[in-house]
Write a protein that holds these residues in place. Structure first.
Motif, mmCIF file in Angstrom:
data_model
loop_
_atom_site.group_PDB
_atom_site.id
_atom_site.type_symbol
_atom_site.label_atom_id
_atom_site.label_comp_id
_atom_site.label_asym_id
_atom_site.label_seq_id
_atom_site.Cartn_x
_atom_site.Cartn_y
_atom_site.Cartn_z
ATOM 1 N N UNK A 200 12.776 67.858 10.226
ATOM 2 C CA UNK A 200 11.520 67.136 9.998
ATOM 3 C C UNK A 200 11.391 65.920 10.917
ATOM 4 N N UNK A 201 12.527 65.395 11.353
ATOM 5 C CA UNK A 201 12.512 64.199 12.207
ATOM 6 C C UNK A 201 12.620 64.542 13.685
ATOM 7 N N UNK A 202 12.708 65.821 13.997
ATOM 8 C CA UNK A 202 12.931 66.235 15.385
ATOM 9 C C UNK A 202 11.685 66.898 15.969
ATOM 10 N N UNK A 203 11.288 66.453 17.129
ATOM 11 C CA UNK A 203 10.121 67.022 17.790
ATOM 12 C C UNK A 203 10.467 67.645 19.110
ATOM 13 N N UNK A 204 10.115 66.974 20.199
ATOM 14 C CA UNK A 204 10.328 67.580 21.510
ATOM 15 C C UNK A 204 11.677 67.230 22.118
ATOM 16 N N UNK A 205 12.513 66.547 21.358
ATOM 17 C CA UNK A 205 13.843 66.210 21.870
ATOM 18 C C UNK A 205 14.941 66.824 21.004
ATOM 19 N N UNK A 206 16.112 66.855 21.548
ATOM 20 C CA UNK A 206 17.236 67.474 20.836
ATOM 21 C C UNK A 206 17.616 66.671 19.587
ATOM 22 N N UNK A 207 17.643 65.349 19.725
ATOM 23 C CA UNK A 207 18.056 64.498 18.611
ATOM 24 C C UNK A 207 16.870 64.050 17.774
ATOM 25 N N UNK A 208 17.091 63.833 16.487
ATOM 26 C CA UNK A 208 16.007 63.321 15.638
ATOM 27 C C UNK A 208 15.526 61.948 16.123
ATOM 28 N N UNK A 209 14.260 61.719 15.950
ATOM 29 C CA UNK A 209 13.608 60.520 16.481
ATOM 30 C C UNK A 209 14.266 59.196 16.040
ATOM 31 N N UNK A 210 14.621 59.038 14.779
ATOM 32 C CA UNK A 210 15.247 57.759 14.381
ATOM 33 C C UNK A 210 16.534 57.476 15.153
ATOM 34 N N UNK A 211 17.342 58.498 15.392
ATOM 35 C CA UNK A 211 18.587 58.301 16.139
ATOM 36 C C UNK A 211 18.301 58.018 17.611
ATOM 37 N N UNK A 212 17.338 58.718 18.167
ATOM 38 C CA UNK A 212 16.966 58.465 19.572
ATOM 39 C C UNK A 212 16.552 57.015 19.759
ATOM 40 N N UNK A 213 15.728 56.540 18.858
ATOM 41 C CA UNK A 213 15.244 55.153 18.974
ATOM 42 C C UNK A 213 16.391 54.170 18.801
ATOM 43 N N UNK A 214 17.283 54.451 17.869
ATOM 44 C CA UNK A 214 18.417 53.554 17.648
ATOM 45 C C UNK A 214 19.316 53.524 18.888
ATOM 46 N N UNK A 215 19.491 54.699 19.480
ATOM 47 C CA UNK A 215 20.296 54.809 20.696
ATOM 48 C C UNK A 215 19.710 53.934 21.803
ATOM 49 N N UNK A 216 18.420 54.062 21.983
ATOM 50 C CA UNK A 216 17.705 53.272 22.991
ATOM 51 C C UNK A 216 17.823 51.780 22.683
ATOM 52 N N UNK A 217 17.624 51.440 21.440
ATOM 53 C CA UNK A 217 17.666 50.045 20.995
ATOM 54 C C UNK A 217 19.043 49.430 21.206
ATOM 55 N N UNK A 218 20.083 50.166 20.876
ATOM 56 C CA UNK A 218 21.449 49.664 21.024
ATOM 57 C C UNK A 218 21.801 49.482 22.500
ATOM 58 N N UNK A 219 21.365 50.414 23.321
ATOM 59 C CA UNK A 219 21.625 50.294 24.760
ATOM 60 C C UNK A 219 20.927 49.082 25.353
ATOM 61 N N UNK A 220 19.701 48.860 24.934
ATOM 62 C CA UNK A 220 18.954 47.695 25.438
ATOM 63 C C UNK A 220 19.632 46.406 25.017
ATOM 64 N N UNK A 221 20.114 46.373 23.790
ATOM 65 C CA UNK A 221 20.808 45.172 23.302
ATOM 66 C C UNK A 221 22.069 44.914 24.123
ATOM 67 N N UNK A 222 22.769 45.971 24.447
ATOM 68 C CA UNK A 222 23.999 45.841 25.233
ATOM 69 C C UNK A 222 23.705 45.340 26.642
ATOM 70 N N UNK A 223 22.628 45.857 27.214
ATOM 71 C CA UNK A 223 22.293 45.446 28.574
ATOM 72 C C UNK A 223 21.791 44.007 28.619
ATOM 73 N N UNK A 224 21.073 43.605 27.568
ATOM 74 C CA UNK A 224 20.633 42.211 27.494
ATOM 75 C C UNK A 224 21.844 41.296 27.438
ATOM 76 N N UNK A 225 22.814 41.642 26.608
ATOM 77 C CA UNK A 225 24.025 40.834 26.475
ATOM 78 C C UNK A 225 24.758 40.781 27.808
ATOM 79 N N UNK A 226 24.717 41.881 28.517
ATOM 80 C CA UNK A 226 25.367 41.984 29.822
ATOM 81 C C UNK A 226 24.733 41.015 30.824
ATOM 82 N N UNK A 227 23.420 40.993 30.848
ATOM 83 C CA UNK A 227 22.731 40.140 31.817
ATOM 84 C C UNK A 227 22.845 38.674 31.422
ATOM 85 N N UNK A 228 23.024 38.399 30.125
ATOM 86 C CA UNK A 228 23.145 37.026 29.670
ATOM 87 C C UNK A 228 24.424 36.377 30.182
#
Length: 234
Positions: A200-228
């Motif tokens: 029900x949470x999966x559309x055009x991608x392999x992973x369900x949308x909530x996990x995809x978004x969390x993955x993206x969000x966590x990566x962005x947080x890591x990269x922000x910390x990196x640049x800081x």
DNA sequence: GCGACAG
DNA sequence: ATCTTGTCGC
């Protein structure tokens, strides 16, 4: 053993295994999903090789339109090595820190890892479910244990994942012609319900949308910390 | 002893 | 998971 013993997270692998065996009895494998299922959360953890920080993100989406309801992230030091079967002892601390920041309470949580499809029936999703007291689903990209025939190649096709003569999950194809997902109940969830929720949470991608978004969000947080590190002002 | 092994 | 560029295909 009690949950409180996890506060220090200073465990040996042997102690961790003993705790898993004790906690596994508390896992509920009956569905406790509310009738009006609306808010589904996804969790993911990200880290960098040369760094000692873990970043975790929790993203809550509305099942009706996949709109983001809330998103939070957290970062803490790594405290446990990666050992197959003991993933929760590595990732749970930062995940719980992220949930501490979450203001809303989701109806269910999708986790990047196994639920009861685990040698001692306590994968990351189950362990997290016990801590939160919420329905959780394990949604792994590859197999940890259990056997299964190859599932069909079309979206929605599935085969049971069997461990020691017990069906512990579903090997589920979420898109036509792609590798399946290993879906298992975490806590307060049954095998069919877990697979249906993931679908029900999966559309055009392999992973369900909530996990995809969390993955993206966590990566962005890591990269922000990196640049800081290089430009702490800004 | 050997192979398997979520992220 | 992370390290990494381009590249083959729908």
């Amino acid at each position: 053993m009690e949950f409180a013993e996890l506060h220090g997270w200073c465990m040996t692998p042997r102690q961790a295994i003993a705790l898993q065996k004790a906690l596994a009895h508390r896992v509920c494998t009956e569905s406790r999903l509310p009738q009006n299922l609306r808010h589904v959360a996804g969790v993911d953890v990200s880290f960098r090789r040369g760094d000692s920080l873990f970043h975790a993100a929790v993203v809550v989406v509305d099942l009706a339109d996949m709109a983001c309801v809330e998103a939070v992230c957290a970062a803490i030091e790594i405290r446990f090595p990666y050992v197959p079967g003991l993933l929760s002892f590595r990732e749970l601390p930062v995940v719980l820190e992220a949930f501490r920041k979450l203001r809303s309470t989701p109806d269910a949580v999708l986790v990047d890892g196994q639920g009861i499809a685990h040698p001692r029936r306590l994968g990351l999703a189950s362990h997290l479910g016990l801590w939160l007291g919420l329905p959780t689903v394990g949604c792994a990209k590859s197999r940890l244990c259990g056997e299964h025939p190859p599932p069909g190649r079309r979206r929605g096709e599935r085969v049971p994942l069997v461990l020691d003569g017990t069906v512990v999950g579903t090997v589920l194809t979420t898109r036509d012609g792609i590798r399946p997902l290993y879906v298992s109940p975490g806590h307060m969830m049954d095998v069919p319900g877990a697979a249906e929720l993931v679908l029900a949470c999966t559309g055009r991608y392999r992973l369900p949308e909530p996990i995809r978004r969390a993955h993206q969000c966590a990566n962005e947080a890591r990269q922000r910390a990196r640049s800081d590190i290089n430009s702490p002002f800004h």
